[in-house]
Every structure is written in C-alpha cells, then in structure tokens.
Write a protein that holds these residues in place. Structure first.
Motif, mmCIF file in Angstrom:
data_model
loop_
_atom_site.group_PDB
_atom_site.id
_atom_site.type_symbol
_atom_site.label_atom_id
_atom_site.label_comp_id
_atom_site.label_asym_id
_atom_site.label_seq_id
_atom_site.Cartn_x
_atom_site.Cartn_y
_atom_site.Cartn_z
ATOM 1 N N VAL A 48 -94.586 44.040 36.048
ATOM 2 C CA VAL A 48 -94.920 44.173 34.504
ATOM 3 C C VAL A 48 -95.308 45.144 33.848
ATOM 4 O O VAL A 48 -96.053 46.217 33.689
ATOM 5 C CB VAL A 48 -96.303 42.590 34.567
ATOM 6 N N TYR A 80 -96.629 51.238 33.371
ATOM 7 C CA TYR A 80 -96.619 49.898 33.958
ATOM 8 C C TYR A 80 -97.756 49.569 35.510
ATOM 9 O O TYR A 80 -98.010 50.190 35.991
ATOM 10 C CB TYR A 80 -95.090 49.508 34.689
ATOM 11 N N TRP A 93 -98.338 47.239 38.492
ATOM 12 C CA TRP A 93 -97.561 46.465 40.035
ATOM 13 C C TRP A 93 -98.398 46.025 41.096
ATOM 14 O O TRP A 93 -99.071 47.466 41.165
ATOM 15 C CB TRP A 93 -96.207 47.474 40.362
ATOM 16 N N ASN A 140 -95.717 37.286 31.897
ATOM 17 C CA ASN A 140 -94.655 37.108 33.390
ATOM 18 C C ASN A 140 -93.564 38.565 33.784
ATOM 19 O O ASN A 140 -93.815 39.621 33.326
ATOM 20 C CB ASN A 140 -92.492 36.781 32.436
ATOM 21 N N VAL A 141 -93.855 37.884 35.830
ATOM 22 C CA VAL A 141 -93.554 39.380 36.192
ATOM 23 C C VAL A 141 -92.248 39.482 36.214
ATOM 24 O O VAL A 141 -90.997 38.426 36.527
ATOM 25 C CB VAL A 141 -94.692 39.405 36.933
ATOM 26 N N THR A 142 -91.633 40.358 37.051
ATOM 27 C CA THR A 142 -90.739 40.659 37.581
ATOM 28 C C THR A 142 -90.806 40.666 38.889
ATOM 29 O O THR A 142 -91.796 41.953 39.279
ATOM 30 C CB THR A 142 -89.162 41.992 36.806
ATOM 31 N N GLU A 201 -94.057 42.822 42.931
ATOM 32 C CA GLU A 201 -94.280 42.041 41.087
ATOM 33 C C GLU A 201 -94.133 43.403 40.086
ATOM 34 O O GLU A 201 -95.543 43.892 40.734
ATOM 35 C CB GLU A 201 -95.152 41.116 40.713
#
Length: 456
Positions: free
Chosen positions: A79, A123, A125, A89-91, A77
């Motif tokens: 963001v 970022y 993660w 909201n994470v990718t 994850e």
C-alpha cells in the motif's frame, strides 16, 4: 569448534589491573554456528526478506523471502505509505514457491513481483508466514532521471559475515542513509563447506534491515557455485541451489546464464549485471557479450554501470580472466561504459583506460578475507590497497557521478567525479582532500601460515 571459539581474534586478559589485548593463534570460525546447531533452520515466521529492483525500477520491485515447508503460496501486501498506523486498503499478491533442502532441513522460498507502481513513491509492504506476518517495510520506487540517486556498493563479503562484515554494512548505511539501491559484487558467502545455509543466515543477520528498505542488486560470484564431482575427471562447476531462490531479480538475462545475468534502469542510470564465473568456466562469455551489446545498444540512460564479480584487470597475482577481456571488454569499450564495479580479488584497486576518463574499473572488498597485490597492480592501478575493509558510496545526477571508497571506520580511501561535458564526453576529477595514504599489509603471513594472503 569449541577450541576455535576459545581462540577468537582478540582475547582479553588482565595484566596488573589493566586490560591487555592478546593476539589469538588460531583462525576464527567462518560462522558463529557450532557444529550440528540448526539455529538458522526455517520456521513459520518469514525471514531472509529481500527486495530487488524491477527492470523498470520506477514502477516495481521484487521481493523474496523464506519460511518452513508448511507455507506454500503466501501473499505479499502493499500500500502507499502514510503517517497513520491504519495503513488503509492493501493490495495482495500471491507468491510463487520453490523448495530447498539444506543442512538446516527443508525450507520454502517465495517470490512476488510487485508491478504497476508510481515513480518516486514510498510504499509499505509486508510478507506472510504461517499464521503470522513480517514487519511492515518501507521502500521508495525510483524517481525520474533528473533526480539525484545515492547507491551503496560492496565488494566480496564472503567470510565471517556476522562477526566482521556486519560493521561494514552498518557503516555504509550510516554514511549514506538516503541510499535507495545497494550493489554487491558477488561471493556474498563462502559456501561449499556443508554450512551454506547457515552462512546465508548470517549474511542476512549481518545485513539487518538493509535488504528490506533498499533495493538489493547482487552479482553472482564463484562461491555461489560449487564443484560437482570434485577431483575427478567429471569435475564441473554447478550453480548453487541458494542463488536462484534467494533474490527476486529481473528475469531479462541471456539464456546462457538466465538466473545470474540481468539489467535494470534506475534514475538515469542503466545497471547491467554479468556472471563472470559462467563466462570463464562454463563457456558463456560470447553469449554474455552479445547480450550485453544488445542491452547497451538500446540504452537511453545518461549513465552506464556494469557489475560483475571477476575483474577485467586483476590486482592479484596470477589471475588473468582472459575470456572476459577477449569477449566482453570490447563491448564495454564500444558503448563507453562509465563505471565497472568488481570484486573477487580481496584487495582494492582502480584503473582506467590510459588517459580516458571512462571506463573506471574498481575492485574492492568488504569482508575480512584479504589478499596481496601483484606488482603489476601497483604499477597500473592507483590507488591500491591491502588489509582494508571498505564500502563505496555513489551519488549520481544528470551531470555528475561521484564515487567515494571509504574504510570501515569512515576514512576516505579513494574518490573521483565524472562530469558530463557539452559534447557528451566525460571529465574525471580526482578527490584528494582528506584521502588517506594507500594501505599495505604489515603481516608476513596469515594465521594459517599463508604468505600469499594477508588475512584469512
């Protein structure tokens, strides 16, 4: 093993109420793991987490990590980092998974390539295990070519990573807390002793959070290979099983050494990583030279740095590395590479090409295994050094590359700057203020009685 643990390098005894140091007469073990112990066996918790630069480090990075065999295709994850514990909201990106069997049992090694990121952006993660997650890690992507860059560079770590190398890595981080990129010149572990996985476990334990919060770019060393059918007519050099799964490196190398050669751009500098062992022992020197020529021909960056394990000019007696000089060195000279960073010889030495400012060739060592300098090295390199653990800090901006080599206690051992001139040439200036005198080994032999080495 019990006897070895009793004989650690410094044993303390009490003398008339005072504490006195007593030198041990036995060699310290390479790892702190007792025989048969599986302390570093994989579990459902993610470990050995390491980030590496993408080819375009301004827009991505790779991450590798390990779990036990119950975890397949976990996710990463990411963001944009913020100041709130609510990360937003994470990718999510699903990893690819490869299996590995070692003395510590089975493990799964996972890889994710994070792409489409913004330059010079911090970022957040984390990676997934079995019903659990790693910590949130912060990593900043590369910025523009106009921004200054700080890089850490370490020579061979290889031996006694947890007991002796850990303080070198910590010293480097303290000296360069703003480093975004960390380079290793190969032989991260010793290997080939049936404890390879525990050695990798101790390398990661020694590195702490450095592999998660800087982008790690290693060269492969000969100790990341092993000898198959050793001492038989069929003996051959084979890539170790840990190397392809431990790091998420760019997949842009030569097909002749596709898991151990690569390149990337980072803030105005092109970094090219070669595989000296494959070039020397597996006959890929010509292929790597042709690939290097292509990579450097397309180079539009202001600075060029080549990283490999075996040196073009060896400071240790009896090592020539002829294939590197015959096939690859002409490409380095043709493209006016600025800096060649190397390891392998467990000493310190720097030299150039006559009176030219570039390339500057550096050999250094971070670990406790220490060799002796050849007479030729003393005549052709300056400074040189023995019996010294070192780290290096590079600071790079559009007009200047500054290089410093420091001892593990922080003393300046070597330093210079390369300055770009109006005509594109470079001027080298030695940094002499505060530099200590070159160090020699004061021991006549090692604890094992070897006169050709300074320390085991």
């Amino acid at each position: 093993m019990r006897d070895c643990l009793k004989a650690l390098t410094l044993a303390l005894v009490v003398c008339s109420g005072a504490v006195c140091a007593k030198t041990a007469t036995q060699v310290e073990p390479n790892t702190q793991v007792p025989a048969g112990n599986r302390h570093y066996a994989a579990t459902g918790f993610p470990d050995r987490i390491v980030a590496s630069p993408a080819q375009d480090a301004a827009h991505g990075f790779g991450v590798a990590w390990r779990t036990d065999v119950t975890v397949s295709a976990p996710v990463l994850e990411w963001v944009v980092a913020g100041d709130s514990p609510d990360v937003g909201n994470v990718t999510r990106v699903t990893a690819t998974t490869a299996a590995l069997q070692t003395e510590n049992g089975g493990s799964h090694h996972h890889r994710v390539d994070v792409t489409g990121l913004a330059p010079d952006t911090l970022y957040l993660w984390r990676v997934q295990g079995k019903d659990t997650w790693s910590a949130w890690n912060q990593l900043r992507t590369a910025g523009s070519a106009e921004q200054p860059l700080t890089v850490l560079y370490f020579g061979d770590t290889q031996n006694k990573n947890l007991s002796h190398v850990s303080r070198v890595l910590r010293a480097g981080l303290k000296a360069a807390p703003d480093a975004r990129l960390t380079l290793f010149a190969g032989d991260l572990v010793s290997g080939g002793d049936g404890q390879d996985d525990s050695e990798w476990g101790e390398w990661f334990a020694a590195a702490g959070w450095l592999p998660q919060e800087t982008a790690v770019a290693p060269a492969i060393g000969n100790h990341e290979y092993f000898e198959e059918f050793e001492d038989t007519p069929q003996e051959r050099r084979v890539l170790g099983r840990h190397w392809p799964v431990t790091f998420a490196l760019p997949r842009n190398g030569t097909t002749a050494a596709d898991t151990s050669t690569y390149w990337f751009d980072y803030q105005g500098a092109r970094f090219v990583v070669l595989d000296g062992t494959s070039a020397l022992d597996l006959g890929t020197a010509r292929a790597q030279a042709a690939w290097l020529d292509k990579v450097l021909t397309s180079n539009t960056q202001r600075w060029t740095i080549v990283l490999l394990h075996q040196p073009f000019y060896s400071p240790r007696e009896g090592r020539e590395n002829t294939a590197l000089r015959e096939h690859i060195l002409p490409v380095v000279l043709k493209h006016k590479v600025d800096l060649v960073l190397q390891g392998h010889d467990h000493t310190y030495g720097r030299r150039g090409e006559g009176q030219q400012a570039t390339p500057q060739y550096v050999v250094t060592v971070a670990g406790p295994k220490q060799y002796r300098l050849s007479d030729e090295a003393r005549a052709t390199m300056a400074p040189v050094g023995e019996d010294t653990q070192l780290y290096q800090v590079l600071t790079i901006d559009p007009q200047r590359l500054r290089y410093e080599a420091r001892t593990v206690t922080g003393r300046l051992y070597d330093g210079f700057t390369l300055d770009r001139q109006a005509d594109g040439s470079k001027r080298k200036t030695e940094l002499t203020e505060g530099r200590i005198a070159p160090r020699d080994c004061a021991r006549s032999q090692t604890l094992k009685g070897r006169a050709d080495r300074c320390w085991e």
